[in-house]
Design an enzyme around this catalytic site. Structure first.
Site, mmCIF file in Angstrom:
data_model
loop_
_atom_site.group_PDB
_atom_site.id
_atom_site.type_symbol
_atom_site.label_atom_id
_atom_site.label_comp_id
_atom_site.label_asym_id
_atom_site.label_seq_id
_atom_site.Cartn_x
_atom_site.Cartn_y
_atom_site.Cartn_z
ATOM 1 C CB THR A 172 -4.429 20.861 -68.322
ATOM 2 O OG1 THR A 172 -5.471 19.973 -68.006
ATOM 3 C CG2 THR A 172 -3.783 21.373 -67.041
ATOM 4 C CB VAL B 91 -8.216 14.705 -57.321
ATOM 5 C CG1 VAL B 91 -7.110 15.731 -57.328
ATOM 6 C CG2 VAL B 91 -9.468 15.285 -56.662
ATOM 7 C CB THR C 71 -0.570 19.426 -69.806
ATOM 8 O OG1 THR C 71 -1.882 19.178 -70.337
ATOM 9 C CG2 THR C 71 0.420 19.335 -70.937
ATOM 10 N N GLY C 72 -1.578 16.463 -69.340
ATOM 11 C CA GLY C 72 -1.748 15.113 -69.866
ATOM 12 C C GLY C 72 -2.338 14.173 -68.829
ATOM 13 C CG HIS C 73 -3.091 9.803 -69.532
ATOM 14 N ND1 HIS C 73 -2.767 9.651 -70.862
ATOM 15 C CD2 HIS C 73 -4.319 9.244 -69.375
ATOM 16 C CE1 HIS C 73 -3.757 9.022 -71.484
ATOM 17 N NE2 HIS C 73 -4.706 8.767 -70.608
ATOM 18 N N GLY C 74 -3.051 12.576 -65.857
ATOM 19 C CA GLY C 74 -2.636 12.929 -64.506
ATOM 20 C C GLY C 74 -2.090 11.768 -63.710
HETATM 21 C C1 SD4 Z 1 -5.590 15.644 -65.276
HETATM 22 N N1 SD4 Z 1 -3.515 16.519 -66.098
HETATM 23 O O1 SD4 Z 1 -6.589 15.923 -64.631
HETATM 24 C C2 SD4 Z 1 -4.929 16.734 -66.104
HETATM 25 C C3 SD4 Z 1 -5.529 16.739 -67.457
HETATM 26 C C4 SD4 Z 1 -4.777 17.529 -68.478
HETATM 27 O O2 SD4 Z 1 -4.627 18.589 -70.490
HETATM 28 O O3 SD4 Z 1 -3.649 17.860 -68.335
HETATM 29 N N2 SD4 Z 1 -5.331 17.906 -69.574
HETATM 30 O O4 SD4 Z 1 -5.121 14.521 -65.318
#
Ligand code: SD4
Length: 326
Positions: free
Chosen positions: A188, A217, A239-242
């Site tokens: 992301t 979402v 970024t990461g686990h939303g």
């Molecule tokens: C999500 N934060 O949809 C985003 C995914 C993400 O690097 O950051 N990917 O949860």
């Protein structure tokens, strides 16, 4: 806290932009993430491909454009890149095979726009900007967002590329949803920029977690979670686990910590620690934050290793392996 070593890209392909000189690097070995103040204009963004995205953004800033123009141009680079599996064209689909996109933008005066669960449009960041500029609203989702995008002249496109369709078909054999940290949620783009006038802006764009439920979402279109900007203080993105980032309203937390005196790294570390504290075993989670304050100090922090971010100014760029908590 673990300090990691800095990592630098070879400079050749980067259109004249070179890494910050080694003497400067030597002078700041305190931490990969030391909050050294740099001169505006400046751009910071998530992951390795942030170097390329930053280059496009910096070019706008050097041509006297605003930080909002810069983040839009920068974020469009990974959105159009078919090799990026978590942003725009070439992104991984949900478990039903639909590529659904989330994005937002915000400027330092609190103007913002966002789209979520948007399909068939390659550049959701630009649609988010249109929501900010052309509507009385902040956020449009799904069919309504698509309708708005088409009315604004965006082209309807197939975003699921063959290679990714095959990957999805392979995934369907087991159909297990266990996101692999730094892989199935990697890439992301979150970008922050400060322009010559000292105005901050940010943007974020993603196709979200691979193989998510249809309709899911994440944090990326949510102002306050994936992005928050305030010219009085600074800006942050995630970024990461939303789901983890939403639960702590991450980027707003980072900016508010900076308002109370934290450096960008300290503020990002606090957000990460709030996530880590919620879990007995946080090793399956990845979340990373980056922040830029109004003085041009930049930093980042992540739950675990593997997160990197790029910092780019007129005198060069740096790709930093983020410090991390576990
Ligand atoms: C999500 N934060 O949809 C985003 C995914 C993400 O690097 O950051 N990917 O949860």
């Amino acid at each position: 806290m673990k300090f990691s070593r800095k990592k630098f890209l070879k400079t050749a392909a980067l259109g004249g932009l070179v890494p910050f000189s080694s003497t400067k690097l030597f002078a700041r070995q305190r931490s990969a993430n030391s909050d050294r103040s740099r001169k505006a204009p400046l751009v910071i963004s998530t992951w390795n491909f942030g170097v390329e995205a930053n280059r496009a953004a910096l070019e706008e800033l050097q041509n006297g454009r605003s930080s909002m123009d810069a983040v839009e141009s920068g974020v469009r680079i990974p959105e159009a890149d078919p090799s990026n599996r978590t942003v725009g064209y070439g992104g991984r689909p949900d478990r039903d095979g639909h590529v659904t996109l989330d994005a937002c933008v915000m400027d330092g005066d609190g103007k913002c726009g966002s789209v979520a669960f948007l399909q068939h449009i390659k550049h959701p960041v630009s649609v988010a900007r249109k929501v900010m500029e052309e509507t009385p609203h902040v956020m449009l989702v799904g069919r309504g967002a698509l309708q708005f995008a088409l009315e604004q002249g965006f082209k309807k496109e197939e975003l699921l590329i063959d290679e990714v369709r095959k990957e999805w078909e392979e995934w369907k054999k087991d159909a297990e949803y266990r996101p692999i940290p730094n892989i199935e949620m990697h890439d992301t783009i979150g970008m922050l920029a400060i322009d010559h006038s000292g105005n901050l802006s940010g943007g974020c764009s993603t196709s979200g977690m691979a193989w998510k439920m249809h309709g899911r979402v994440g944090d990326s279109p949510l102002i306050g979670s994936a992005l928050f900007v305030d010219n009085e203080v600074g800006a942050a993105t995630a970024t990461g686990h939303g789901e983890e980032i939403i639960r702590i309203a991450g980027s707003h937390l980072v900016v508010e910590r900076m308002r109370q005196g934290d450096s960008p790294v300290e503020a990002c570390r606090e957000a990460v620690r709030r996530i880590v504290r919620r879990h007995d075993d946080p090793s399956e989670i990845q979340a990373g934050f980056i922040a830029l304050n109004k003085h041009g100090e930049a930093g980042g922090y992540a739950v675990r290793d593997g997160f990197s971010y790029a910092v780019t100014g007129s005198d060069g760029y740096e790709l930093i392996d983020s410090d991390h908590e576990i």
